[in-house]
Design a protein around this motif. Structure first.
Motif: not given
Length: 178
Positions: A98-109, A135-137, A141-144, A165-170
């Motif tokens: 990978s050249d970059a990393f993006v985390a989107i909603p998921g669990g412990f993994g 996405y969708n806030s 809590h993690l950001i806080a 941190v970004v809040s939308s795909i755009s």
């Protein structure tokens, strides 16, 4: 940037909009001519983004431990698929590809992968961009908490800035194009 690693859930979540967001992200990455690197599952948010990118004729590379392949959750239509012996090796290969990393909603993994790649950046093992799509806030809590550990002196200002941190795909598209 060409190969984007997306950390995300093997679950679809309780609401259909998580899968729809993953498909939208897949369309976005494909439109920017990027390849997907991910955990290799055919199910959940993982399967949704992979299927969308494959439908768009993008390359999709998956990495999965044999134990999960044995659970029959592996995607069988990927451009490239590697079976490994451990979760640790899975993360190493995903990092290498990978050249970059993006985390989107998921669990412990997802959280494990995000925190490990940030720790590697903190230790200067890499300088690859790390993004959190809130996405969708989902990650509020993690950001806080990240801000709290910074405030309490367990994380420097510079290390806090390793995560964009970004809040939308755009917004993610704009950041990735910088």
């Amino acid at each position: 940037m060409k190969n984007i690693c997306v950390f995300c859930g093997s679950s679809a979540g309780k609401e259909a909009h998580y899968v729809e967001m993953a498909k939208e992200l897949g369309n976005s990455l494909s439109s920017m001519d990027m390849n997907l690197v991910y955990g290799g599952a055919s199910i959940g948010v993982m399967g949704a983004i992979a299927n969308q990118m494959l439908e768009n004729k993008s390359e999709v590379w998956g990495v999965m431990p044999q134990s999960l392949v044995d659970w029959e959750v592996a995607h069988d239509g990927l451009t490239k698929f590697e079976i490994v012996d451990s979760m640790h090796r899975r993360k190493e290969i995903m990092y290498e590809w990978s050249d970059a990393f993006v985390a989107i909603p998921g669990g412990f993994g997802t959280l494990d992968e995000l925190c490990e790649i940030l720790t590697w950046a903190q230790l200067k093992y890499h300088k690859k961009p790390c993004y959190l799509l809130n996405y969708n806030s989902f990650f509020d809590h993690l950001i806080a908490h990240f801000k709290l550990i910074n405030k309490e002196g367990f994380l420097s200002d510079d290390h806090l800035k390793l995560l964009t941190v970004v809040s939308s795909i755009s917004e993610l598209e704009k950041e990735m194009k910088k």
